[in-house]
Design an enzyme around this catalytic site. Structure first.
Site, short mmCIF file in Angstrom:
data_model
loop_
_atom_site.label_atom_id
_atom_site.label_comp_id
_atom_site.label_asym_id
_atom_site.label_seq_id
_atom_site.Cartn_x
_atom_site.Cartn_y
_atom_site.Cartn_z
N TYR A 106 59.23 91.13 -4.88
CA TYR A 106 59.25 91.91 -3.64
C TYR A 106 58.95 93.38 -3.95
CZ TYR A 106 61.30 87.73 -1.62
OH TYR A 106 61.51 86.44 -1.20
N ASN A 130 56.42 85.74 8.10
CA ASN A 130 55.09 85.18 7.92
C ASN A 130 54.95 83.89 8.73
OD1 ASN A 130 52.67 84.10 6.94
ND2 ASN A 130 53.53 83.55 4.97
N CYS A 138 53.40 83.24 0.78
CA CYS A 138 54.69 83.90 0.57
C CYS A 138 55.53 83.15 -0.46
CB CYS A 138 55.44 84.06 1.88
SG CYS A 138 55.71 82.56 2.80
N HIS A 139 55.17 81.90 -0.76
CA HIS A 139 55.90 81.15 -1.80
C HIS A 139 55.67 81.74 -3.19
CE1 HIS A 139 51.91 79.19 -1.42
NE2 HIS A 139 52.02 79.00 -2.73
N GLU A 165 50.68 74.70 -8.05
CA GLU A 165 49.76 75.75 -8.49
C GLU A 165 49.84 76.01 -9.99
OE1 GLU A 165 50.18 79.24 -6.06
OE2 GLU A 165 49.81 78.13 -4.21
#
Length: 171
Positions: A106, A130, A138-139, A165
């Site tokens: 963040y 979001n 945002c993950h 990912e």
């Protein structure tokens, strides 16, 4: 001219996603995405009276989601319906720039947009608003200590997306 809100559902490894958007002459596939919600998502969209169910309108977005979940797409090409405050849009643009398979904190997002690190909590609030989970990543945002924190779709789904990912944080 009144805009018709379109919607469909998409079966994903995370559960049935709700896609909401509107027609757009400039969007790939002809639909600009307003919301992508996960089942049970905090603050997720709900189908409202007057919305039109149209799976074909979301065919291009569904194709990209399928490739993403198959591990072959790393960068979505989707037009968004403009929403949010100027601050939220600034934070969301920073989210869009986080590369596939990587994470940011963040505070790192605050740095990226030129805000003081003390704005990390405000960044988190904007990220929590979001409307485009999965597609706007945002993950990929984690706590300063490297922990998985906050995800409107639930931390288990956040972990699953990071694992998909190949993130170093995949447990």
């Amino acid at each position: 001219m009144m805009t018709t809100t379109l919607y469909t559902t998409y079966d994903s490894p995370l559960g049935e996603l709700l896609l909401v958007g509107e027609r757009s002459a400039t969007a790939p596939g002809g639909t600009a995405l307003a919301s992508l919600s996960l089942p049970g998502q905090k603050g997720g969209a709900r189908v409202l009276p007057g919305w039109e169910r149209d799976a074909q309108a979301f065919a291009e977005i569904a194709r990209q989601l399928g490739e993403y979940f198959a591990g072959t797409l790393t960068d979505f090409r989707v037009e968004y319906v403009h929403a949010g405050s100027a601050w939220q849009r600034q934070v969301w643009e920073a989210l869009d720039a986080i590369p596939y398979g990587t994470t940011f904190t963040y505070g790192g997002i605050a740095d990226k947009i030129g805000a003081p690190r003390s704005a990390a909590r405000s960044v988190g609030t904007a990220i929590g608003a979001n409307p485009l989970l999965v597609i706007r990543p945002c993950h990929r945002v984690i706590g300063a200590n490297g922990s998985l924190t906050g995800y409107a779709g639930g931390l288990e789904r956040k972990q699953r997306l990071l694992a998909l990912e190949g993130s170093a944080l995949a447990f």
